[in-house]
Enzyme design. Structure first.
Site, mmCIF file in Angstrom:
data_model
loop_
_atom_site.group_PDB
_atom_site.id
_atom_site.type_symbol
_atom_site.label_atom_id
_atom_site.label_comp_id
_atom_site.label_asym_id
_atom_site.label_seq_id
_atom_site.Cartn_x
_atom_site.Cartn_y
_atom_site.Cartn_z
ATOM 1 N N GLU A 264 0.706 -1.154 0.016
ATOM 2 C CA GLU A 264 -0.122 -0.026 -0.198
ATOM 3 C C GLU A 264 0.831 1.127 0.061
ATOM 4 O O GLU A 264 0.585 2.085 -0.837
ATOM 5 C CB GLU A 264 -0.901 0.073 1.135
ATOM 6 C CG GLU A 264 -2.065 1.329 1.342
ATOM 7 C CD GLU A 264 -2.715 1.375 0.126
ATOM 8 O OE1 GLU A 264 -2.401 2.259 -0.610
ATOM 9 O OE2 GLU A 264 -3.622 0.477 0.031
ATOM 10 N N ASP A 268 1.045 3.910 -3.268
ATOM 11 C CA ASP A 268 0.685 5.487 -2.826
ATOM 12 C C ASP A 268 1.843 6.193 -3.653
ATOM 13 O O ASP A 268 1.425 7.233 -4.359
ATOM 14 C CB ASP A 268 0.365 5.576 -1.668
ATOM 15 C CG ASP A 268 -0.960 4.872 -1.125
ATOM 16 O OD1 ASP A 268 -1.732 4.625 -1.857
ATOM 17 O OD2 ASP A 268 -1.229 4.894 0.191
ATOM 18 N N SER A 462 -7.448 1.989 -3.587
ATOM 19 C CA SER A 462 -6.408 2.540 -3.101
ATOM 20 C C SER A 462 -5.513 3.013 -4.122
ATOM 21 O O SER A 462 -4.986 4.186 -3.970
ATOM 22 C CB SER A 462 -5.519 1.337 -2.364
ATOM 23 O OG SER A 462 -6.027 1.061 -1.059
#
Length: 542
Positions: A264, A268, A462
Site C-alpha cells: 500500500e 501510493d 487504493s
C-alpha cells in the site's frame, strides 16, 4: 473536580466481546489529549461552496494559529494531568496535542474507564467499552483522547492481481455469462498499466506535472525503501520526487513487517509520484486505531514546515466500527481542511456495498462529506485508449472485490448532493452518498508497481486515491492556487455534462450503475482536460 461523560467514546467492539480482560494496573500506556481548535461550527456547506479562489494559501497561517491552544488551556490540562498521575512526554510539538504516559491504574481512575484486552481478528488488542469521562471544568478545551486503544479498524484498500490458478476461474465464469447474464470480467485479462499511461487515458492535463505542490500521504502501517522507489521512477525515465517520511505518535516507516501494508505504501507513492512527479511528498505514518484519521489530519494541518495542500488516504474501515466521537472528530478536522483549501481524498473500499460485512455500509473516512470519496472501475482499452468502462465488480470470484459505495448512516446529505436521487441508507434515512468519483481499480486491469526488487500488479480503490491526488496536484499547479474542497465544484461541473465519463453498467453487489451519480462509481471517471478547463474558468483565469 466534577467529571462529565464524553459520549460516543466507548469502543463498539466491546459490545460484541464480553470476555474482555482488564489490563494490569502497573502497565504503562502512552496517549494524547487533543485540545479544541478554532470554531468549526460556522463552517457550513454553503460557505465551503463559496470560498474565494484567490489568495488561498494565505489562509494556512490562520488555520495553524487556530490549531494552537492558549497557554491558559495548556496549563489547565497539564495541572489536572499532574494531579491525576499522568506524566507529560514530548510529541514533537504538534499543535493542540498534549502527550502523556501513565499506568493503566492511573488512566482508569483519571478517565473513568477500564482498559481491557480484547481479541480482534486473532490479534490481542486493548481498549475500553465505557465512555471516557473528563473534568467538567475542562470540557470546553478537551475534544478527545487518542491512544487508549490499539484496535486496528482500518485496512489498506488494494487488491493484488490474481495468480494463474485464480485466473482459471475467469474462463469458467465467462462460459457461464451467456447462460445467466451476470457481469464478469471480459476482454483480454489480466493486463496492467503504468500510472502515467492511465493518466494519459483519462486525459490529465499533459503540460502539468504537479510542480510546486505538496502531497501528504497517510499510512497506518508498512513502509518503503528508497531503492524500490528509485527503481520505479528510473524505469519510466522520471526523476524521483522528493519524499519525506514523518512518524506520528510512535509510528514510523517500517518496511518488512507486513507485505500488504508495504504494498500500500509503495503503491501510493509510486502512483501519485508518476502522475505528479514535480510535487513533493510527505508520508505520515500513524498508528492504526480509533482516532488514526483525526490524529493524522490534525498533525498534517498543523505542520508549519511542510504545509501539504493535498491529503491522500487509501486506508479505511466500515463506518459503524468506529466510535461516534472518532467519526465526529475526523470530520471536524476535515472541515478545517476544507475551510483552508486543503483537498482530502479517500478510498471507498474494495468489498462492494457490504464493505466485507453482511449488510450495506460505507467506508470511513470516505463517507465524510468534506472528503472526496474515490470508487473503482474496470476498463477495456485499445491502443492505449479506453473503449469501455464499467463498475469494478469481480465479487463472484474467490479472490474478487468490487467498488465500495452506498449511503452513509452517520453523515447527512451534503448540499452538493441534495438534488440527486439518492437511495436511502440501510437505516432507512437519507445520508451522504459514496463515492464521489472513480477510476480504474480492477486488479485485472491494474497498475504496475515495484517492491522488494520486483514488479507486481495491483488494483483496488487504493490506487484511485493517489491517481486523483496527482490530478488535483496538476490542477493546483495550473491554477496557481489550491482547489481545496473540490466536491461541490465537481458536482457543479458534472451537472453541465462535462468533466466525467459516466459509468452506466455494472453493480457493486447491492447498488447499480446508471446515468448520473450512482453508489458504485459516483459521478464517473475523470476527463482531465475538461475538468481543468472548468476550474480555469471558475477561477477567472479563462
Amino acid at each position: 473536580m466534577t467529571s462529565i461523560r464524553l459520549s460516543g467514546t466507548a469502543h463498539p467492539v466491546f459490545q460484541q466481546s464480553p470476555k474482555a480482560l482488564a489490563r494490569a494496573g502497573d502497565e504503562r500506556v502512552k496517549f494524547n489529549i487533543h485540545l479544541t481548535p478554532g470554531n468549526t461550527k460556522n463552517i457550513t456547506d454553503a460557505k465551503l461552496a463559496n470560498l474565494k479562489h484567490k489568495g488561498r494559501r494565505k489562509t494556512r497561517a490562520t488555520l495553524q494559529q487556530n490549531l494552537h491552544p492558549s497557554l491558559d488551556a495548556i496549563q489547565r490540562v497539564t495541572q489536572w494531568a499532574a494531579t491525576a498521575g499522568l506524566q507529560p512526554i514530548n510529541n514533537a510539538g504538534i499543535p493542540g496535542i498534549l502527550s502523556f504516559e501513565a499506568s493503566v491504574a492511573a488512566i482508569n481512575a483519571a478517565f473513568g474507564i477500564t482498559l481491557a484486552t480484547v481479541v480482534v481478528n486473532g490479534v490481542a488488542c486493548f481498549g475500553h467499552g465505557e465512555d471516557i469521562h473528563i473534568p467538567k471544568e475542562l470540557s470546553d478545551i478537551i475534544d478527545f483522547v487518542s491512544g487508549l486503544d490499539t484496535i486496528p479498524l482500518a485496512a489498506p484498500h488494494l487488491r493484488h492481481q490474481p495468480n494463474h490458478d485464480q485466473i482459471s476461474e475467469i474462463a469458467t465464469a465467462m462460459t457461464q455469462t451467456a447462460q445467466n447474464g451476470t457481469q464478469t470480467a471480459q476482454g483480454d485479462y489480466p493486463t496492467s498499466y503504468d500510472a502515467t499511461t492511465i493518466a494519459e487515458m483519462y486525459d490529465f492535463p499533459p503540460k502539468l506535472d504537479g510542480t510546486g505542490q505538496r502531497i501528504a500521504i497517510v499510512e497506518l502501517g508498512g513502509g518503503y525503501t528508497q531503492a524500490d522507489i528509485d527503481a520505479y521512477f528510473a524505469k519510466y525515465n522520471l526523476k524521483t520526487p522528493a519524499i519525506t517520511a514523518i512518524g506520528v505518535a510512535g509510528a514510523e516507516n517500517n518496511p518488512g513487517q507486513n507485505s500488504n501494508n508495504d504494498s500500500e505504501v509503495v503503491l501510493d507513492i509510486q502512483i501519485a509520484g508518476a502522475v505528479a512527479p514535480g510535487a513533493e511528498f510527505f508520508v505520515y505514518f500513524v498508528p492504526n486505531y480509533s482516532y488514526s484519521f483525526a490524529l493524522a489530519l490534525q498533525t498534517i494541518l498543523g505542520d508549519k514546515t511542510n504545509n501539504p495542500d493535498i491529503i491522500s488516504i487509501s486506508w479505511g474501515g466500515s463506518e459503524e466500527t468506529y466510535p461516534a466521537k472518532a467519526r465526529e472528530m475526523t470530520q471536524k478536522y476535515c472541515k478545517l481542511a476544507a475551510a483552508h483549501y486543503v483537498t482530502v481524498l479517500s478510498s471507498s473500499g474494495d468489498h462492494g456495498a457490504n464493505n466485507g460485512g453482511s449488510a450495506p455500509t460505507t467506508n470511513f473516512p470516505a463517507c465524510i462529506p468534506e472528503i472526496l470519496g474515490c470508487g473503482g472501475t474496470q476498463i477495456e482499452t485499445k491502443n492505449n485508449r479506453i473503449i469501455s468502462e464499467v463498475v469494478w465488480d469481480n465479487l463472484a470470484f474467490s479472490w474478487g472485490g468490487a467498488s465500495g459505495g452506498g449511503i452513509s448512516s452517520s453523515f447527512a446529505v451534503p448540499t452538493y448532493q441534495q438534488n440527486l436521487p439518492l437511495p436511502q441508507s440501510p437505516n432507512g434515512k437519507p445520508g451522504r452518498g459514496v463515492p464521489d468519483v472513480s477510476a480504474n481499480a480492477d486488479p485485472l486491469t491494474g497498475y504496475k508497481y515495484y517492491r522488494n526488487g520486483k514488479w507486481s500488479f495491483v488494483g483496488g480503490t487504493s490506487a484511485v486515491v493517489p491517481l486523483w491526488a496527482g490530478l488535483v496536484a496538476r490542477l493546483n499547479q495550473g491554477l496557481g492556487e489550491p482547489v481545496g474542497n473540490i466536491n461541490s465544484e465537481l458536482y457543479k461541473c458534472a451537472a453541465t455534462g462535462v468533466g466525467f465519463s459516466n459509468i452506466i453498467e455494472g453493480n457493486n453487489g447491492y447498488y447499480h450503475a446508471g446515468p448520473g451519480w450512482n453508489a458504485c462509481t459516483g459521478l464517473g471517471s475523470p476527463e482531465g482536460e475538461k475538468l481543468y478547463a472548468y476550474f480555469h474558468t471558475q477561477a477567472g483565469n479563462a
